[in-house]
Scaffold this motif. Structure first.
Motif, PDB file in Angstrom:
ATOM      1  N   VAL A  86       6.718  -4.979  -0.512  1.00  0.00           N
ATOM      2  CA  VAL A  86       7.034  -6.370  -0.165  1.00  0.00           C
ATOM      3  C   VAL A  86       6.744  -6.556   1.312  1.00  0.00           C
ATOM      4  CG1 VAL A  86       8.969  -7.982   0.205  1.00  0.00           C
ATOM      5  CG2 VAL A  86       8.746  -6.762  -1.975  1.00  0.00           C
ATOM      6  N   TYR A 145       7.048 -11.780   0.221  1.00  0.00           N
ATOM      7  CA  TYR A 145       6.220 -11.848  -0.992  1.00  0.00           C
ATOM      8  C   TYR A 145       5.813 -10.425  -1.337  1.00  0.00           C
ATOM      9  CZ  TYR A 145       2.283 -10.996   2.054  1.00  0.00           C
ATOM     10  OH  TYR A 145       1.447 -10.405   2.967  1.00  0.00           O
ATOM     11  N   HIS A 146       5.436 -10.215  -2.567  1.00  0.00           N
ATOM     12  CA  HIS A 146       5.002  -8.887  -2.987  1.00  0.00           C
ATOM     13  C   HIS A 146       3.526  -8.667  -2.628  1.00  0.00           C
ATOM     14  CE1 HIS A 146       8.658  -9.066  -5.482  1.00  0.00           C
ATOM     15  NE2 HIS A 146       8.630  -7.748  -5.378  1.00  0.00           N
ATOM     16  N   GLY A 147       3.241  -7.461  -2.152  1.00  0.00           N
ATOM     17  CA  GLY A 147       1.859  -7.067  -1.873  1.00  0.00           C
ATOM     18  C   GLY A 147       1.428  -5.974  -2.846  1.00  0.00           C
ATOM     19  N   ARG A 148       0.238  -5.436  -2.607  1.00  0.00           N
ATOM     20  CA  ARG A 148      -0.337  -4.458  -3.538  1.00  0.00           C
ATOM     21  C   ARG A 148       0.057  -3.045  -3.127  1.00  0.00           C
ATOM     22  NH1 ARG A 148      -3.271  -4.976  -7.743  1.00  0.00           N
ATOM     23  NH2 ARG A 148      -4.566  -3.273  -8.516  1.00  0.00           N
ATOM     24  N   ALA A 149       0.894  -2.397  -3.939  1.00  0.00           N
ATOM     25  CA  ALA A 149       1.371  -1.049  -3.627  1.00  0.00           C
ATOM     26  C   ALA A 149       0.235  -0.031  -3.682  1.00  0.00           C
ATOM     27  CB  ALA A 149       2.484  -0.654  -4.601  1.00  0.00           C
TER      28      ALA A 149
END
Lengths: 425, 425
Positions: B134, B168-172
Motif C-alpha cells: 500500500v 491505495y494499493h500498489g503492485r507487490a
C-alpha cells in the motif's frame, strides 16, 4: 461462431452424468478441497463429486500414461493451484486431456472411482494463493452509470475510458472463498451536505458481479505480455467474483488516488476455477471498439474475444439481475496486455477482475448501486420485501452458465456470501 | 524527547566500530543475503560485515542461552524475513536483545566471529516476500504541490486529505531490491493539448523518496488494528523506498480509479530493514493535526508519533534534495489503523509506503515533479548538467540518517536504481 451444431459431440463419461449437468465432462473445474481426514489439496469437480487428482496422478504415473509428462502429483498435492499454474499452458492442456481420458475410457473406471469424494463431504478452500489482485472497469454501461451517480456534473465516461482498460490494484490478502461471511465494514462517510465526516458501519454496502481471471505462468520484470499471446499463454481460467463495496466509504475516500477501504474488506471468489479451455465454445466477438485502441491492444479474434456467459444475481433467494458478460467492452487479453505494457511482471496466482458486469437494461445491472440508483429506487425481493443496499443477514449468490463443448451447457461454481453485523467499536 | 543527553550510553561491541558508524551496535538491521557457496538467508548488518544469524542461532541454542526462546534458526534460515516477522513483536525483542548480547559480551567473540562475512562478498536480496503493498500520501507539502500541478483549477488538497491518511494499493510483485535496474516504462500519454493519446516510452520518469514500513504479525479478517497497538505490535521496521513514477502515464490514466501503470513497473526498497526498535531515539511528536482526526486515529504520543529522519536524494552523484521525515502529517500508526479499520486483515510481509516526503522548502522536495515543477524549472546537477525528469543511464540513490540510542547516529541502508532504456516494441 458459437453454434454447437458445428462442434464435435462431447465425450461421454463412465460416470453417466445427464448431459445438462453443470459439472459434466466438458467442464472439469479445479479447486482446493480437504476432507475430515486429509489436508487441503487440488481436486477436480465432476458431477456431484470431487476427484482427488493428486492421488490419481500418483497411480497414473505408472499405469495410465502420464509417466513421461509433467509431475502432476507434485503440482496437485498442494493447498493452492499455484504450483499447477506455474507449469504453464502446455501442461495445463496435457492435464486436461488426461483427465478427460481417465473419466471417459471405461478401462480406468475401477482405478479412478475410489478417488471420487461426494462434494457434500468436502470443505472447499480458496483455490489460489492470490499474488497480485487487480480490478478492471470494463463495462461501458457500469462505468456510465457510476459516472452519472458519483459525478453528476461531468461527462459520465472519463476521457481515457475508451482508450485503455482502466484498472487499479486491490487487496490480495482479503480475497476469500465462496461461503465466507462478510463483516460489515466501518469507516468514514461524508455526504455532500454533512459538515464533517462521521465514523460507523457502512450504510451503503453493495456487491459487484464480476468475472475473475486466474493468471498462470510468470514473466520477468520489464517484459510485456503481447496481446496476441495473453489469453493462450497466461489465462488459466475464470472464477465468479463478488467485489463487495461500501459506497459511502468509497465516495468520500476515492479522490484522488482511487478506491481503498471501500473495497479492501473482502472480495469473494467461487471455489471452482473453470479452465479457459472449457469456455472455448463461449467465445464471442467483442462489441465494436470505437475509437480503435492503440496497436498494443489490438489482436485477431482468436486472441481478443468476449465471452458469452449468462450471470444471475440472487439476493435473499430472489434473482434481481441477469447480467450478460458478452456486453463487456474490453477483452481479458486486452486487460492483461495493458496491465503489463509498462513492463510490470506477472506471477502465477495473479487474479484480475473484469469490473462490474452491467448491460443497458436495468435488469442486467451488476451492482445494487445501479439497480437502486444509489438508493432512490428500491429493489423488490420476494414476500413484499424491498432493499436498496445490503442489510445484516442478507445473502447474495452469483451464478453463471455458458456454452460448453459439443452442445453442452456448463455452470460455473457459485460465489455466495452473507453479511454479518459490524463489530462493536 | 529525543535528547541523547538523557538516554543511557550505547553498549560497546567487541567489533570496536567507530561510534559514528552507520551500522553500529545500536542499529542491527536485517536483510537477506547469499554468498557464492550458500543460498539466500537472513543476515544482520554490523559494521561492514553481515552476520549469518541462522548459523549463530543454531550454535546458540546450546551455548548462549536462547534454548528456551523462539526457534530463531528456523525463522532465519529462509530466503525472506517473513517467517521471522510471523514470530511477533515479543520475539523480535528477544532476538534483538540476544544479538546485542553476543556482539557486546567478549565471551562470545570467538564463537561469533567465524560467521561474519564482509559485506562486499555477499549478494543482497529483497528482504521480504511482499504480501500486500500500500502506498500512502502523508506529506501535506507533497499533496499540495501535486494538487497544484495536476489540478490547477481546484483546491490543491482534496476535502478528505486532513481527515484520513489517503492511500491505495500498489503492485507487490514488482517491488525490487536496491541495485535493480529500472526499465523505462512504455504506455499511453496524452497532454491536454493532444487530440488523442500516443504510445511510447515515458517522457516524465520520476522518483518518490519515501519511507516504507514493514508489517509483521498477521490479523484475522474483520479485526481492525487499534491505533494504540499498531506501532508496538505490528510495525517491525523501515526501509527506504523509491516509488518510481511515470508522470505522463499517471496523469492520463488515474481518473477515476487512481494510479496504475504509472507506478506498477517497479518500486525499489533498501536491502536492509531497520528495526523500529533502533529508531526509538528518533521518535518525535507529529505536527499539529487540525482538525483533530476521528477517534480511531487518535492515540497517545507513545503510539502516534513522527520520526526524525534526515533523507538525501542523490541524482547522478549530486544531492538535489534533503527531505525531513518529521514534516509528515500522518503517523505510521495512524496509517496502519486506517488501513485496517474496515476489517481488512494484515499479513507478515505487508509493506506500506509513507508517500513522498516533501517539506515546505524547495530543497526538501522528494520528487522531481516537484523539484522541477513539472519540468518548468530544471534542476542543476554537477558539471553544468541539468535535468527535469530522469534520462536513460541516470542513477538515483536515497539515503537517510537518524538518532540512534545513546547519542549515536545510524544510517539506513541506501536504495539505488539506474534507468535503462525502454525495450524496443
Amino acid at each position: 461462431m458459437t453454434s454447437p451444431m458445428t462442434s464435435p459431440p462431447a465425450p461421454r463419461s463412465w460416470l453417466d452424468l445427464p448431459p445438462d449437468h453443470p459439472f459434466g465432462i466438458t467442464h472439469l473445474p479445479y479447486g482446493v478441497f480437504s476432507t475430515a481426514g486429509s489436508s487441503p489439496r487440488v481436486g477436480v469437480r465432476i458431477g456431484d463429486q470431487v476427484l482427488d487428482v493428486s492421488e490419481v496422478a500418483r497411480i497414473g504415473r505408472d499405469t495410465v500414461g502420464v509417466g513421461d509428462g509433467p509431475d502432476l502429483t507434485a503440482a496437485w498435492e498442494r493447498p493452492s493451484l499455484n504450483a499447477f499454474l506455474d507449469l504453464g499452458h502446455e501442461d495445463w492442456a496435457v492435464a486436461r486431456a488426461w483427465l478427460v481420458e481417465i473419466l471417459t475410457d471405461d478401462v480406468h473406471e475401477a482405478g479412478v472411482k475410489p478417488h471420487l469424494v461426494p462434494v457434500e463431504d468436502v470443505t472447499l478452500h480458496l483455490p489460489i494463493a492470490v499474488a497480485d489482485y487487480v480490478d478492471f472497469y470494463a463495462s461501458e454501461h457500469h462505468a456510465t452509470n457510476v459516472g452519472r451517480i458519483f459525478r453528476p456534473d461531468s461527462e459520465p465516461l472519463t476521457p481515457n475510458w475508451k482508450h485503455l482498460p482502466i484498472g487499479y490494484h486491490g487487496r490480495a490478502g482479503t480475497v476469500v472463498v465462496s461461503g465466507t461471511d462478510v463483516v460489515r465494514p466501518q469507516g468514514q462517510r461524508k455526504a455532500a451536505t454533512d459538515p464533517a465526516p462521521s465514523f460507523g458501519p457502512s450504510r451503503k454496502l453493495d456487491i459487484e458481479a464480476e468475472l475473475g481471471f486466474v493468471v498462470g505462468g510468470g514473466t520477468a520484470l520489464g517484459e510485456p505480455v503481447a496481446v496476441a499471446l495473453a489469453a493462450e499463454r497466461h489465462l488459466f481460467g475464470v472464477v465468479l467474483l463478488n467485489d463487495w463495496s461500501a459506497r459511502d466509504i468509497q465516495a468520500w475516500e476515492y479522490v484522488p488516488l482511487g478506491p481503498f477501504l471501500g473495497k479492501s474488506f473482502g472480495t469473494s471468489v467461487s471455489a471452482w476455477v473453470t479452465p479457459m479451455a472449457a469456455l472455448a465454445a463461449a467465445r464471442v466477438p467483442l462489441p465494436t471498439q470505437d475509437p480503435q485502441p492503440l496497436p498494443y491492444l489490438n489482436g485477431a479474434p482468436d486472441a481478443v474475444f468476449g465471452l458469452d456467459l449468462h450471470l444471475e444475481v440472487e439476493w435473499n433467494g430472489t434473482v434481481v439481475s441477469r447480467p450478460e458478460y458478452r456486453d463487456m467492452y474490453w477483452s481479458p487479453a486486452q486487460m492483461l496486455a495493458h496491465l503489463t505494457v509498462n513492463g510490470a511482471s506477472i506471477r502465477s496466482g495473479d487474479l484480475f477482475g473484469s469490473g462490474t458486469i452491467s448491460g443497458a437494461a436495468k435488469d442486467t445491472r451488476g451492482s445494487f448501486l445501479e439497480l437502486s440508483w444509489n438508493g432512490t429506487e428500491p429493489v423488490a425481493l420476494g414476500d413484499g420485501a424491498e432493499r436498496t443496499f445490503l442489510e445484516d443477514g442478507d445473502t447474495v449468490v452469483l451464478r453463471a452458465t455458458a456454452a460448453g463443448a459439443g452442445g453442452t451447457r456448463i455452470g460455473l461454481g457459485e460465489v455466495s456470501g452473507r453479511i454479518v453485523p459490524a463489530r462493536e467499536a
